[in-house]
Design a protein around this motif. Sequence first.
Motif, PDB file in Angstrom:
ATOM      1  N   GLU A 263       0.822  -1.204   0.000  1.00 13.36           N
ATOM      2  CA  GLU A 263       0.000   0.000   0.000  1.00 13.36           C
ATOM      3  C   GLU A 263       0.860   1.260   0.000  1.00 13.36           C
ATOM      4  O   GLU A 263       0.533   2.246  -0.668  1.00 13.36           O
ATOM      5  CB  GLU A 263      -0.941  -0.013   1.205  1.00 13.36           C
ATOM      6  CG  GLU A 263      -2.021  -1.080   1.086  1.00 13.36           C
ATOM      7  CD  GLU A 263      -2.883  -1.163   2.327  1.00 13.36           C
ATOM      8  OE1 GLU A 263      -4.112  -0.979   2.211  1.00 13.36           O
ATOM      9  OE2 GLU A 263      -2.333  -1.412   3.414  1.00 13.36           O
ATOM     10  N   LYS A 264       1.957   1.236   0.737  1.00 10.97           N
ATOM     11  CA  LYS A 264       2.873   2.380   0.701  1.00 10.97           C
ATOM     12  C   LYS A 264       3.429   2.584  -0.702  1.00 10.97           C
ATOM     13  O   LYS A 264       3.574   3.725  -1.166  1.00 10.97           O
ATOM     14  CB  LYS A 264       4.013   2.178   1.700  1.00 10.97           C
ATOM     15  CG  LYS A 264       3.583   2.204   3.159  1.00 10.97           C
ATOM     16  CD  LYS A 264       4.771   1.901   4.063  1.00 10.97           C
ATOM     17  CE  LYS A 264       4.346   1.740   5.507  1.00 10.97           C
ATOM     18  NZ  LYS A 264       5.476   1.332   6.370  1.00 10.97           N
ATOM     19  N   LYS A 268       2.941   5.937  -3.121  1.00 15.81           N
ATOM     20  CA  LYS A 268       4.064   6.650  -3.726  1.00 15.81           C
ATOM     21  C   LYS A 268       3.957   6.667  -5.256  1.00 15.81           C
ATOM     22  O   LYS A 268       4.042   7.736  -5.884  1.00 15.81           O
ATOM     23  CB  LYS A 268       5.381   6.003  -3.284  1.00 15.81           C
ATOM     24  CG  LYS A 268       6.595   6.396  -4.102  1.00 15.81           C
ATOM     25  CD  LYS A 268       6.838   7.908  -4.103  1.00 15.81           C
ATOM     26  CE  LYS A 268       8.045   8.258  -4.966  1.00 15.81           C
ATOM     27  NZ  LYS A 268       8.165   9.722  -5.163  1.00 15.81           N
ATOM     28  N   GLU A 269       3.748   5.500  -5.855  1.00 11.57           N
ATOM     29  CA  GLU A 269       3.782   5.413  -7.313  1.00 11.57           C
ATOM     30  C   GLU A 269       2.610   6.126  -7.974  1.00 11.57           C
ATOM     31  O   GLU A 269       2.744   6.661  -9.076  1.00 11.57           O
ATOM     32  CB  GLU A 269       3.805   3.941  -7.743  1.00 11.57           C
ATOM     33  CG  GLU A 269       5.120   3.243  -7.402  1.00 11.57           C
ATOM     34  CD  GLU A 269       5.160   1.798  -7.866  1.00 11.57           C
ATOM     35  OE1 GLU A 269       4.144   1.314  -8.429  1.00 11.57           O
ATOM     36  OE2 GLU A 269       6.196   1.141  -7.655  1.00 11.57           O
ATOM     37  N   ARG A 270       1.459   6.146  -7.319  1.00 11.23           N
ATOM     38  CA  ARG A 270       0.272   6.768  -7.916  1.00 11.23           C
ATOM     39  C   ARG A 270       0.145   8.256  -7.572  1.00 11.23           C
ATOM     40  O   ARG A 270      -0.749   8.936  -8.070  1.00 11.23           O
ATOM     41  CB  ARG A 270      -0.998   6.051  -7.457  1.00 11.23           C
ATOM     42  CG  ARG A 270      -1.031   4.567  -7.745  1.00 11.23           C
ATOM     43  CD  ARG A 270      -1.244   4.271  -9.221  1.00 11.23           C
ATOM     44  NE  ARG A 270      -1.469   2.852  -9.417  1.00 11.23           N
ATOM     45  CZ  ARG A 270      -0.524   1.947  -9.678  1.00 11.23           C
ATOM     46  NH1 ARG A 270       0.743   2.348  -9.818  1.00 11.23           N
ATOM     47  NH2 ARG A 270      -0.819   0.674  -9.830  1.00 11.23           N
ATOM     48  N   GLY A 271       1.003   8.747  -6.697  1.00  6.14           N
ATOM     49  CA  GLY A 271       0.928  10.158  -6.314  1.00  6.14           C
ATOM     50  C   GLY A 271      -0.223  10.470  -5.386  1.00  6.14           C
ATOM     51  O   GLY A 271      -0.680  11.624  -5.296  1.00  6.14           O
ATOM     52  N   VAL A 272      -0.719   9.457  -4.652  1.00  6.45           N
ATOM     53  CA  VAL A 272      -1.803   9.655  -3.695  1.00  6.45           C
ATOM     54  C   VAL A 272      -1.321  10.538  -2.556  1.00  6.45           C
ATOM     55  O   VAL A 272      -0.173  10.434  -2.103  1.00  6.45           O
ATOM     56  CB  VAL A 272      -2.290   8.294  -3.148  1.00  6.45           C
ATOM     57  CG1 VAL A 272      -3.304   8.473  -2.027  1.00  6.45           C
ATOM     58  CG2 VAL A 272      -2.875   7.452  -4.284  1.00  6.45           C
ATOM     59  N   LYS A 273      -2.199  11.415  -2.059  1.00  4.65           N
ATOM     60  CA  LYS A 273      -1.862  12.313  -0.963  1.00  4.65           C
ATOM     61  C   LYS A 273      -2.389  11.755   0.352  1.00  4.65           C
ATOM     62  O   LYS A 273      -3.520  11.274   0.421  1.00  4.65           O
ATOM     63  CB  LYS A 273      -2.471  13.707  -1.203  1.00  4.65           C
ATOM     64  CG  LYS A 273      -2.273  14.259  -2.619  1.00  4.65           C
ATOM     65  CD  LYS A 273      -0.828  14.310  -3.057  1.00  4.65           C
ATOM     66  CE  LYS A 273      -0.619  15.080  -4.348  1.00  4.65           C
ATOM     67  NZ  LYS A 273      -1.188  14.437  -5.545  1.00  4.65           N
ATOM     68  N   GLN A 298       9.293   9.588  -0.121  1.00  3.45           N
ATOM     69  CA  GLN A 298       8.930  10.850  -0.780  1.00  3.45           C
ATOM     70  C   GLN A 298       7.453  10.894  -1.175  1.00  3.45           C
ATOM     71  O   GLN A 298       7.080  11.484  -2.195  1.00  3.45           O
ATOM     72  CB  GLN A 298       9.836  11.111  -1.984  1.00  3.45           C
ATOM     73  CG  GLN A 298      11.311  11.289  -1.588  1.00  3.45           C
ATOM     74  CD  GLN A 298      12.188  11.637  -2.765  1.00  3.45           C
ATOM     75  OE1 GLN A 298      12.072  11.062  -3.842  1.00  3.45           O
ATOM     76  NE2 GLN A 298      13.082  12.589  -2.567  1.00  3.45           N
ATOM     77  N   ALA A 299       6.613  10.268  -0.353  1.00  3.07           N
ATOM     78  CA  ALA A 299       5.168  10.386  -0.537  1.00  3.07           C
ATOM     79  C   ALA A 299       4.718  11.768  -0.087  1.00  3.07           C
ATOM     80  O   ALA A 299       5.396  12.446   0.695  1.00  3.07           O
ATOM     81  CB  ALA A 299       4.452   9.302   0.260  1.00  3.07           C
ATOM     82  N   TYR A 300       3.563  12.195  -0.571  1.00  2.72           N
ATOM     83  CA  TYR A 300       3.004  13.484  -0.193  1.00  2.72           C
ATOM     84  C   TYR A 300       2.228  13.330   1.118  1.00  2.72           C
ATOM     85  O   TYR A 300       1.208  12.635   1.163  1.00  2.72           O
ATOM     86  CB  TYR A 300       2.052  13.994  -1.272  1.00  2.72           C
ATOM     87  CG  TYR A 300       2.712  14.296  -2.598  1.00  2.72           C
ATOM     88  CD1 TYR A 300       3.406  15.491  -2.792  1.00  2.72           C
ATOM     89  CD2 TYR A 300       2.629  13.398  -3.656  1.00  2.72           C
ATOM     90  CE1 TYR A 300       4.003  15.776  -4.004  1.00  2.72           C
ATOM     91  CE2 TYR A 300       3.226  13.673  -4.883  1.00  2.72           C
ATOM     92  CZ  TYR A 300       3.916  14.852  -5.050  1.00  2.72           C
ATOM     93  OH  TYR A 300       4.509  15.147  -6.250  1.00  2.72           O
ATOM     94  N   VAL A 301       2.707  13.969   2.183  1.00  5.92           N
ATOM     95  CA  VAL A 301       2.049  13.866   3.491  1.00  5.92           C
ATOM     96  C   VAL A 301       1.792  15.275   4.034  1.00  5.92           C
ATOM     97  O   VAL A 301       2.686  16.125   4.027  1.00  5.92           O
ATOM     98  CB  VAL A 301       2.896  13.068   4.496  1.00  5.92           C
ATOM     99  CG1 VAL A 301       2.117  12.892   5.806  1.00  5.92           C
ATOM    100  CG2 VAL A 301       3.286  11.702   3.931  1.00  5.92           C
ATOM    101  N   SER A 302       0.569  15.486   4.502  1.00  2.82           N
ATOM    102  CA  SER A 302       0.176  16.764   5.096  1.00  2.82           C
ATOM    103  C   SER A 302      -0.522  16.483   6.420  1.00  2.82           C
ATOM    104  O   SER A 302      -0.554  15.341   6.879  1.00  2.82           O
ATOM    105  CB  SER A 302      -0.733  17.521   4.124  1.00  2.82           C
ATOM    106  OG  SER A 302      -1.802  16.695   3.699  1.00  2.82           O
TER     107      SER A 302
END
Length: 445
Positions: A263-264, A268-273, A298-302
Motif C-alpha cells: 500500500e505504501k 508513492k507510485e500513484r501520487g496519492v496524498k 517521498q510520498a506526499y504527506v500533510s
Amino acid sequence: MSSILIKNAEIITMNAAEEIFVGDLFIVDDRIAEIGQNLSHKADKVMDAAGKTIIPGFIQTHIHLCQTLFRGQADDLELLDWLKQKIWPLEASHDEESIYYSAMLGIGELLQSGTTTVVDMETVNHTEYAFQAIAESGIRALAGKVMMDKGDEVPVPLRENTLKSIQQSVDLLEKWHNRDNGRIQYAFCPRFVVSCTEELLTNVRDLSAQYNVRVHTHASENANEILLVEREFGMRNVVYLDSIGLANERLILAHCVWLDEEEKRIIKERGVKVSHCPGSNLKLASGVAEIPSLLDQQAYVSLGADGAPCNNNLDMFNEMRLAALIQKPVHGPTAMNARTVFRMATIGGAKAVGMEKEIGSLEPGKKADLAILNLNDFHMYPSFDIDTISRIVYSATRADVESTIVNGKIVMENRKLKTVDKEMVLREANFSIKRLLKRLETAVY
C-alpha cells in the motif's frame, strides 16, 4: 484594487530555499506583490509587525466542519463504535441551521489559530449551508458532501440512493466549484470503502477525472475497518482503491494508520496524498501512522485535525507538536524534526490540494494567505539563538496568532474576527446542539 503593507516582520517564506529574514510584505488584491526590505509602497493599510513573525497560513487537509457541533459528545470510544453510537446519529439529526453554525464554529476556531485553508468533508444532508458559511467567512476550502450508499447500521437519513448521491454531489460542484476566483473548490467525498458501493466509487473516479477535482476519503484508519474491507473484497483498503482506479494524484486519503508495504508503494507510485491526523488517531485509539517511512519514500504527506468530536480541537499547533513527538520513541529524537513537520503544515498541504503554485509559501505572485504571530510571551522565551520554526512547532500555541489574512483579506486582526460573529455563533451553536440532542431522544435510527 486594495493593498496591505506589512512592515518589519520576521518572514518565514517556506520558498524553495526556506528563507527566513526580517523585512516587509506587500499585498495587492488577493496576491503577494513583493517581499523585501524597506519597501515604501503606498498602501490602503499599513501594519507594523516589528518583533512579530509572518508564516504561510496553515493548510489542514482533513476536517469535518459539520461535526464541530458534536465536540465533547463522543469521547472515549474507538472509531467504529464512535461512528455507530454517536456520530452517525448526530449527523442524521442535523438541520440546515445546525450545519451552518457547526461550520461557522469550526471556521472561527480555524481562523483564530492561523489555518487559512481546509479540506472539509461534510455530512450527507444540508451541505449547501456549510458552503454558505465558508463563503461568508472568507476561509479557503476544498469541500464536499459526504457520500454513503451502503451499510445496515447507517441511520436512515444518511443512507443514500447511489444515483441521488452522485447527482447531489455534481449539483453542488457545479454551483460552488471555483467560487470567489477559486477560493472555494469542490471535492467528491465518499466516506470510506465500508460505507460505499463499488458503483458509487467508480462513478466518483470518473467524475473526478471529468471535472478534474479531488477525491477526499478515509482509508486504513482502524484495524477493524481493514478486516471488514478484506472480508468483502479479499484485499486491503488501498489495494482495493487502486484496483478500481481511484488511487491517483487527485486522491486525498485521511489517516492511513494501517498500511502494509504494498500500500505504501501504491501511494508513492500513484501520487496519492496522505493526510496525517495524529490527535484523532490517538484519541480514537486507532494507532500511530508510519509517517517517517512514507516521507522516506517521498510520498506526499500533510496534516489535519479531523473533527472536533475526535480531537477535540482544530488547532494546527497541536497537530504539529503531536506529529513530531509521537514518532520519536520508535524512530529516535531526530525523526520528524520541526522543519519537516512545519513543511507538512504549509507547503505540504498545498501540494495535497494541487495548489503549491498558489499557496503554502510566501512568495511574490502567490495568494496572500498568511498568519502574523506574536511570539513575545513567557512560554516562548528565551528566544536568543533558537530556530524560529522549532519555537513555533514545539512551544507556540494558537493564542500566539495575532492576525490572519486569507486571499488578501484580513479575517482576524489583533485577535478579533472580522468575518465571523463570535458571540452569535457561540450562542447559536449551543441552541443547535440542544435541539439535535432533543431530536435524538425520539429518533429511531
